[in-house]
Design a protein around this motif. Sequence first.
Motif, mmCIF file in Angstrom:
data_model
loop_
_atom_site.group_PDB
_atom_site.id
_atom_site.type_symbol
_atom_site.label_atom_id
_atom_site.label_comp_id
_atom_site.label_asym_id
_atom_site.label_seq_id
_atom_site.Cartn_x
_atom_site.Cartn_y
_atom_site.Cartn_z
ATOM 1 N N ARG A 1 -46.836 122.757 113.727
ATOM 2 C CA ARG A 1 -45.312 122.796 114.315
ATOM 3 C C ARG A 1 -44.323 122.523 113.199
ATOM 4 N NH1 ARG A 1 -48.462 120.906 118.354
ATOM 5 N NH2 ARG A 1 -47.907 121.638 120.147
ATOM 6 N N SER A 2 -42.982 122.454 113.535
ATOM 7 C CA SER A 2 -42.213 122.486 112.238
ATOM 8 C C SER A 2 -42.278 120.807 111.564
ATOM 9 C CB SER A 2 -40.739 122.860 112.699
ATOM 10 O OG SER A 2 -40.532 121.840 113.859
ATOM 11 N N VAL A 3 -43.396 120.372 111.409
ATOM 12 C CA VAL A 3 -43.324 118.905 110.860
ATOM 13 C C VAL A 3 -43.870 119.047 109.415
ATOM 14 C CG1 VAL A 3 -44.546 116.797 110.998
ATOM 15 C CG2 VAL A 3 -44.057 118.140 113.049
ATOM 16 N N ARG B 1 -32.709 123.604 119.628
ATOM 17 C CA ARG B 1 -33.597 122.699 119.331
ATOM 18 C C ARG B 1 -33.184 122.034 118.292
ATOM 19 N NH1 ARG B 1 -38.820 125.235 120.947
ATOM 20 N NH2 ARG B 1 -38.329 127.067 121.881
ATOM 21 N N ARG B 2 -33.668 120.845 118.199
ATOM 22 C CA ARG B 2 -33.342 119.767 117.281
ATOM 23 C C ARG B 2 -33.836 120.138 115.994
ATOM 24 N NH1 ARG B 2 -33.968 114.697 121.263
ATOM 25 N NH2 ARG B 2 -32.122 115.043 122.308
ATOM 26 N N PRO B 3 -32.985 119.920 115.057
ATOM 27 C CA PRO B 3 -33.505 120.514 113.545
ATOM 28 C C PRO B 3 -34.792 119.871 112.944
ATOM 29 C CG PRO B 3 -31.684 119.135 113.417
ATOM 30 C CD PRO B 3 -31.729 119.350 114.807
ATOM 31 N N ARG C 1 -37.614 115.420 112.964
ATOM 32 C CA ARG C 1 -39.063 115.254 113.454
ATOM 33 C C ARG C 1 -39.692 113.729 113.132
ATOM 34 N NH1 ARG C 1 -37.245 119.059 115.685
ATOM 35 N NH2 ARG C 1 -38.056 121.098 115.368
ATOM 36 N N GLU D 1 -41.615 117.759 122.022
ATOM 37 C CA GLU D 1 -40.366 116.959 121.033
ATOM 38 C C GLU D 1 -40.749 117.489 119.678
ATOM 39 O OE1 GLU D 1 -39.123 112.885 122.174
ATOM 40 O OE2 GLU D 1 -40.919 112.748 122.976
ATOM 41 N N LEU D 2 -41.899 117.655 119.314
ATOM 42 C CA LEU D 2 -42.200 117.766 117.692
ATOM 43 C C LEU D 2 -41.819 119.390 117.507
ATOM 44 C CD1 LEU D 2 -45.397 116.193 116.887
ATOM 45 C CD2 LEU D 2 -43.520 115.537 116.028
ATOM 46 N N SER D 3 -41.782 119.908 118.495
ATOM 47 C CA SER D 3 -41.137 121.566 118.267
ATOM 48 C C SER D 3 -39.700 121.627 118.480
ATOM 49 C CB SER D 3 -42.077 122.276 119.407
ATOM 50 O OG SER D 3 -43.233 122.262 118.791
ATOM 51 N N GLY D 4 -39.196 120.417 118.623
ATOM 52 C CA GLY D 4 -37.425 120.436 118.670
ATOM 53 C C GLY D 4 -36.868 120.245 120.367
ATOM 54 N N ASP E 1 -41.641 126.754 115.249
ATOM 55 C CA ASP E 1 -40.909 126.322 116.244
ATOM 56 C C ASP E 1 -40.999 127.395 117.547
ATOM 57 O OD1 ASP E 1 -39.970 123.791 115.671
ATOM 58 O OD2 ASP E 1 -38.145 124.452 115.052
ATOM 59 N N VAL F 1 -39.112 111.275 115.828
ATOM 60 C CA VAL F 1 -40.072 111.577 117.146
ATOM 61 C C VAL F 1 -41.392 110.741 116.738
ATOM 62 C CG1 VAL F 1 -41.099 113.339 118.474
ATOM 63 C CG2 VAL F 1 -38.868 113.638 117.555
#
Lengths: 301, 320
Positions: free
Chosen positions: A126-128, A20-22, A26, B102-105, B76, A29
């Motif tokens: 989410r991880s935002v 997963r992208r770190p 974000r 995408e926002l979750s990686g 995530d 995106v």
Amino acid sequence: MSGAKGQIHDLGYKRYVGTRRPPSTRWRVIARHQISFAWKTWWRFKAALGIAIIATCITSGLMLFASERSTSVGLAQAIVKPLIDSALPESIIWFCRAGFLVSLTIGAGVVASDVQSGAFTFYFARSVKPFHYVAGKLVGLCALLAIIVFAGPMVISGLRVGIADSPEQLIEMLPYLGKTAIIGAVATLAYAAVPLGFSALLHNRRHALALWAAYYLIFGEMMHALGRASDSSGWIAAIDIPHAVQALAYDLYDIKFRAQRDANIPVEAAVVALAAHVVLAIAIVLHRVRAAQRAGIGGGA
Amino acid sequence: MAEPLIQLRQLTKSYGRIVALRGVDAAVDGRIIGLLGPNGSGKSTLLKCLLGLLPYEGEARVLGLHAATHGAEIRDRVGYMPEQEAFLAGMSAVELCTYAGELSGLPRTEAMQRAHAALYYAGLEEKRYQPIDGYSTGMKQRVKLAQALVHDPEILFLDEPTNGLDPRSRDEMLELIAELPERRNCTIVLSTHLLPDVERVCDRAMIMHQGRLRFAGTMDELRSTRGRDTELVVDVKADADKLAAALGELGARCEVVSPLQLRVELPADATSITVFQRARDAGVQVRGLGVRRETIEAAFLRVIGDPAPVAPPSSPEVAA
């Protein structure tokens, strides 16, 4: 909806095993989404782009025409050169108008629209992080505005350098590109950040648009008119964003001529006013988004 | 022993002087876990704490990660379907789900593929290209489920997923939820106040009331949290009143429904074997013996009405 009995459709599930992208990516995106979303409807962005293209073409045409005349008819350099030199600073105001159109149709509604539609929940579940959200929105808007208020003047200044009469003059004109880049960057940031700040002040998109339009068109013009009426009030006139940008352009291009319609804005005042606008706007957006996140997902709206 | 999916130790959360969670202790595992409680009981606050969105006192671990320090990592790996609408204006379902992935990686291509798969799973098929603004409530609920699923979560938090749905759509949504653990290999935490929904799809339940965890265990344990089945329905060949009298001597409370049936509430030291022994002694032939199961509504009301926290003795996972 599917049939009466709830049908389960499955294309074949596989657990995602890739990396997963770190979370620190974000904002990219969000910025990319901001740009692609703006492109979807013509009136949001393409209309302003059209104005910018027209302004670029007219200014470039005038410069080329004047340049041709100066050699073919043999007009004195003393008459033609200032005309060519003042074409870009004079055109800045048109790029600002196109920038305002983008800021009104896109920028001023960004945060308010997200609050209105419950999108904060979508983002922050989410991880935002708030910083990613603000950075993504700001960078996205800056990219859109750069196409208009940065690229257009850069094309014109490139042309100005290109039509230099001699290699010596070309070298002499090269700093023109850097100065234009500074003006374009400042205008881009101002037209991206300030409407974003306004969009964070209210919960309703339309109200936020109206507030930004009122501030820009009415309050800004009032301040400019007040500054013009009083010679010593150039600082007040600097509150008007387009004239502050233009004052900066005049100073960087070393243009002494001012149209009678313009207030005499000192460059220090223009810089301070633009910086204050941008810093205050970003602070408002960050505060707004952090407050919403602290209250829980989507809370505090 | 593997770490439970969700572990809470003295979890406390206050909003100023209002205490939303009061020292909640629990270790939760399961397939579909129902998070029950009246409005204001602390369900939403608990979910927010588990997602690492709210600061709290005590400890909350999800998938072995501390929610206070690893919130982004947890989010995530966890999907969240909110109760309220959480869409972006002007987007189609497939755009929204791709963006969510995408926002979750997830990389863009992977996110797009999974968005189509998730929407197809949720039953939106060709409708996935239409703007969400024009969707019905049922379709919007499906989009919310799909966007929570798209990044392949290990746990799915569903907040009131059947709210506002008509009976048919509700059935369909519950069917989707019930199938998720097998088809998507994930655990579901279903927060709701609709007890029939929990009864239908959940295998475990957590009941919150006034910021405290009042029960955590299986659905069967919830219906018999007194530790055993004490209420029986006994069918006899004849002379139900004779058996009632015999059981009454033991301290059992009996209600003769008909000459062929009686309801019995046994004292604490008696079991169903006692009924058979007494029937034999009284010369009454027992034709059938059934346990009177408590309804989920009755169990819920009993749990939240009970001032003391309730923990089933047979559940090793519960420390509430």
